[in-house]
Design a protein around this motif. Sequence first.
Motif, PDB file in Angstrom:
ATOM      1  N   LEU A   7      38.054  14.666  -0.745  1.00  0.00           N
ATOM      2  CA  LEU A   7      37.741  16.078  -0.624  1.00  0.00           C
ATOM      3  C   LEU A   7      38.343  16.859  -1.786  1.00  0.00           C
ATOM      4  CD1 LEU A   7      38.882  16.347   3.102  1.00  0.00           C
ATOM      5  CD2 LEU A   7      36.536  15.963   2.336  1.00  0.00           C
ATOM      6  N   ALA A   8      37.839  18.075  -1.984  1.00  0.00           N
ATOM      7  CA  ALA A   8      38.415  19.007  -2.951  1.00  0.00           C
ATOM      8  C   ALA A   8      38.845  20.246  -2.179  1.00  0.00           C
ATOM      9  CB  ALA A   8      37.403  19.363  -4.032  1.00  0.00           C
ATOM     10  N   THR A   9      40.141  20.306  -1.843  1.00  0.00           N
ATOM     11  CA  THR A   9      40.630  21.379  -0.976  1.00  0.00           C
ATOM     12  C   THR A   9      40.571  22.744  -1.646  1.00  0.00           C
ATOM     13  OG1 THR A   9      42.891  20.920  -1.739  1.00  0.00           O
ATOM     14  CG2 THR A   9      42.143  19.819   0.284  1.00  0.00           C
ATOM     15  N   SER A  10      40.645  22.786  -2.980  1.00  0.00           N
ATOM     16  CA  SER A  10      40.645  24.068  -3.678  1.00  0.00           C
ATOM     17  C   SER A  10      39.315  24.362  -4.354  1.00  0.00           C
ATOM     18  CB  SER A  10      41.762  24.086  -4.729  1.00  0.00           C
ATOM     19  OG  SER A  10      41.537  23.071  -5.707  1.00  0.00           O
ATOM     20  N   SER A  11      38.253  23.719  -3.898  1.00  0.00           N
ATOM     21  CA  SER A  11      36.940  23.933  -4.506  1.00  0.00           C
ATOM     22  C   SER A  11      36.471  25.363  -4.272  1.00  0.00           C
ATOM     23  CB  SER A  11      35.923  22.947  -3.920  1.00  0.00           C
ATOM     24  OG  SER A  11      34.626  23.235  -4.391  1.00  0.00           O
ATOM     25  N   LYS A  19      29.961  21.152   3.332  1.00  0.00           N
ATOM     26  CA  LYS A  19      29.679  19.726   3.494  1.00  0.00           C
ATOM     27  C   LYS A  19      30.928  18.979   3.933  1.00  0.00           C
ATOM     28  CE  LYS A  19      25.937  19.617   0.082  1.00  0.00           C
ATOM     29  NZ  LYS A  19      25.499  19.118  -1.247  1.00  0.00           N
ATOM     30  N   GLN A  20      32.068  19.314   3.326  1.00  0.00           N
ATOM     31  CA  GLN A  20      33.324  18.656   3.698  1.00  0.00           C
ATOM     32  C   GLN A  20      33.677  18.935   5.157  1.00  0.00           C
ATOM     33  OE1 GLN A  20      35.493  18.726  -0.716  1.00  0.00           O
ATOM     34  NE2 GLN A  20      36.014  20.262   0.789  1.00  0.00           N
ATOM     35  N   GLN A  21      33.488  20.177   5.586  1.00  0.00           N
ATOM     36  CA  GLN A  21      33.792  20.535   6.972  1.00  0.00           C
ATOM     37  C   GLN A  21      32.869  19.811   7.949  1.00  0.00           C
ATOM     38  OE1 GLN A  21      33.435  24.790   6.955  1.00  0.00           O
ATOM     39  NE2 GLN A  21      35.399  25.117   5.921  1.00  0.00           N
ATOM     40  N   GLU A  28      35.946  13.770  13.510  1.00  0.00           N
ATOM     41  CA  GLU A  28      36.938  14.120  14.531  1.00  0.00           C
ATOM     42  C   GLU A  28      36.288  14.186  15.912  1.00  0.00           C
ATOM     43  OE1 GLU A  28      38.633  17.746  13.146  1.00  0.00           O
ATOM     44  OE2 GLU A  28      39.952  16.765  11.687  1.00  0.00           O
ATOM     45  N   ALA A  29      35.046  14.658  15.978  1.00  0.00           N
ATOM     46  CA  ALA A  29      34.345  14.713  17.261  1.00  0.00           C
ATOM     47  C   ALA A  29      34.101  13.317  17.824  1.00  0.00           C
ATOM     48  CB  ALA A  29      33.017  15.458  17.111  1.00  0.00           C
ATOM     49  N   LEU A  30      33.893  12.340  16.931  1.00  0.00           N
ATOM     50  CA  LEU A  30      33.687  10.954  17.362  1.00  0.00           C
ATOM     51  C   LEU A  30      35.007  10.206  17.552  1.00  0.00           C
ATOM     52  CD1 LEU A  30      30.719   9.782  15.084  1.00  0.00           C
ATOM     53  CD2 LEU A  30      30.624  10.509  17.464  1.00  0.00           C
ATOM     54  N   HIS A  31      36.134  10.889  17.263  1.00  0.00           N
ATOM     55  CA  HIS A  31      37.465  10.278  17.351  1.00  0.00           C
ATOM     56  C   HIS A  31      37.580   9.080  16.402  1.00  0.00           C
ATOM     57  CE1 HIS A  31      38.279  12.836  20.798  1.00  0.00           C
ATOM     58  NE2 HIS A  31      37.165  12.397  21.374  1.00  0.00           N
ATOM     59  N   VAL A  32      36.991   9.219  15.229  1.00  0.00           N
ATOM     60  CA  VAL A  32      37.092   8.182  14.198  1.00  0.00           C
ATOM     61  C   VAL A  32      38.299   8.488  13.321  1.00  0.00           C
ATOM     62  CG1 VAL A  32      35.988   7.180  12.166  1.00  0.00           C
ATOM     63  CG2 VAL A  32      34.613   7.722  14.171  1.00  0.00           C
ATOM     64  N   ASP A  33      39.225   7.541  13.220  1.00  0.00           N
ATOM     65  CA  ASP A  33      40.397   7.739  12.376  1.00  0.00           C
ATOM     66  C   ASP A  33      39.987   7.701  10.909  1.00  0.00           C
ATOM     67  OD1 ASP A  33      42.079   7.899  14.561  1.00  0.00           O
ATOM     68  OD2 ASP A  33      42.425   5.738  14.611  1.00  0.00           O
ATOM     69  N   TYR A  34      40.462   8.668  10.145  1.00  0.00           N
ATOM     70  CA  TYR A  34      40.134   8.712   8.724  1.00  0.00           C
ATOM     71  C   TYR A  34      41.318   9.291   7.956  1.00  0.00           C
ATOM     72  CZ  TYR A  34      39.527  13.765   9.129  1.00  0.00           C
ATOM     73  OH  TYR A  34      39.752  15.098   9.334  1.00  0.00           O
ATOM     74  N   THR A  35      41.316   9.065   6.651  1.00  0.00           N
ATOM     75  CA  THR A  35      42.363   9.583   5.782  1.00  0.00           C
ATOM     76  C   THR A  35      41.743  10.522   4.765  1.00  0.00           C
ATOM     77  OG1 THR A  35      43.669   7.556   6.020  1.00  0.00           O
ATOM     78  CG2 THR A  35      44.175   8.991   4.145  1.00  0.00           C
ATOM     79  N   PRO A  36      42.081  11.820   4.792  1.00  0.00           N
ATOM     80  CA  PRO A  36      41.563  12.741   3.776  1.00  0.00           C
ATOM     81  C   PRO A  36      42.362  12.601   2.480  1.00  0.00           C
ATOM     82  CG  PRO A  36      42.926  13.940   5.330  1.00  0.00           C
ATOM     83  CD  PRO A  36      42.872  12.520   5.825  1.00  0.00           C
ATOM     84  N   PRO A  64      30.296  12.246  -9.692  1.00  0.00           N
ATOM     85  CA  PRO A  64      30.077  12.441  -8.255  1.00  0.00           C
ATOM     86  C   PRO A  64      30.966  13.544  -7.702  1.00  0.00           C
ATOM     87  CG  PRO A  64      31.437  10.501  -8.624  1.00  0.00           C
ATOM     88  CD  PRO A  64      31.019  10.992  -9.986  1.00  0.00           C
ATOM     89  N   LEU A  65      30.404  14.355  -6.825  1.00  0.00           N
ATOM     90  CA  LEU A  65      31.143  15.460  -6.226  1.00  0.00           C
ATOM     91  C   LEU A  65      31.517  15.127  -4.791  1.00  0.00           C
ATOM     92  CD1 LEU A  65      29.040  18.494  -7.509  1.00  0.00           C
ATOM     93  CD2 LEU A  65      31.201  17.656  -8.415  1.00  0.00           C
ATOM     94  N   PRO A  66      32.609  15.704  -4.295  1.00  0.00           N
ATOM     95  CA  PRO A  66      32.990  15.478  -2.898  1.00  0.00           C
ATOM     96  C   PRO A  66      32.030  16.181  -1.959  1.00  0.00           C
ATOM     97  CG  PRO A  66      34.378  17.162  -3.914  1.00  0.00           C
ATOM     98  CD  PRO A  66      33.506  16.614  -4.997  1.00  0.00           C
ATOM     99  N   PRO A  67      31.986  15.737  -0.695  1.00  0.00           N
ATOM    100  CA  PRO A  67      32.758  14.632  -0.121  1.00  0.00           C
ATOM    101  C   PRO A  67      32.139  13.273  -0.418  1.00  0.00           C
ATOM    102  CG  PRO A  67      31.366  15.637   1.552  1.00  0.00           C
ATOM    103  CD  PRO A  67      31.176  16.453   0.316  1.00  0.00           C
ATOM    104  N   GLN A  68      33.007  12.280  -0.672  1.00  0.00           N
ATOM    105  CA  GLN A  68      32.594  10.891  -0.853  1.00  0.00           C
ATOM    106  C   GLN A  68      33.357  10.065   0.181  1.00  0.00           C
ATOM    107  OE1 GLN A  68      30.247   9.800  -2.895  1.00  0.00           O
ATOM    108  NE2 GLN A  68      29.904  11.740  -3.981  1.00  0.00           N
ATOM    109  N   ILE A  69      32.666   9.111   0.821  1.00  0.00           N
ATOM    110  CA  ILE A  69      33.246   8.397   1.964  1.00  0.00           C
ATOM    111  C   ILE A  69      33.333   6.915   1.651  1.00  0.00           C
ATOM    112  CG2 ILE A  69      33.036   7.987   4.448  1.00  0.00           C
ATOM    113  CD1 ILE A  69      31.115  10.462   4.452  1.00  0.00           C
TER     114      ILE A  69
END
Length: 223
Positions: A7-11, A19-21, A28-36, A64-69
């Motif tokens: 992600l780019a927090t200061s974009s 898109k990031q949100q 988070e709604a699916l309760h999938v663990d992830y690392t930002p 490439p621009l964020p978000p990238q997964i």
Amino acid sequence: MVIKVYLATSSGSTAIKKKQQDVVGFLEALHVDYTPLDIACNEQNRMWMRQNVPEEKKPTNGIPLPPQIFNDAGYCGDYETFFDAKEDNSVYAFLGLPPPPGSKEAEQTDKTHIVENGTHADGAPDDSIVPVEERNGTTHGEEEQAEDGEAEEEEEAAEGDEDEAAEEPEEQTEEVTEDTQAAADDEEGQEEEELRSEEEEELRELEDEEEAEEEAVEEEEAE
């Protein structure tokens, strides 16, 4: 396996923030663990993301621009492919994760398995895909005759449809195709220009931050 979202927090781009949100909120709604992982304040994260996005998945400007997964070091996709997976109820497959029991994606996987293999989840044969006549041992003579008659009627109807289609003017189809292609080219050009502008803006922000840090260091040394 670790799901990583770059992600780019200061974009300064509203589109990128939205898109990031969307991605983070859905995980988070699916309760999938992830690392930002922030690429705006961490140059190492930025360089790793750029180097590990496959060439064929990068935009025309190569940035490439964020978000990238990612799933560990394996590339999953960007926002567009994530959105498509969400619409198809295949997010877990997109992330390379097994769907939890009872989820829509798990039910779809079970149905696909039954259709492809003709078995239920417990391995029992699926009688529903076997014709009733075969299970009851009846002959197919009458059924085959009826099918032959229906096939002839379908062929005649198909020939009539083809004749009507052949009479339609081809010029109109060509005009629609050209207009559609022109609109697609304009839209693609606008998207590429927007992406370049967003990347340039992020680069300027990083340069301003670096200059501010250098000035602060110089002031401390002067004191």
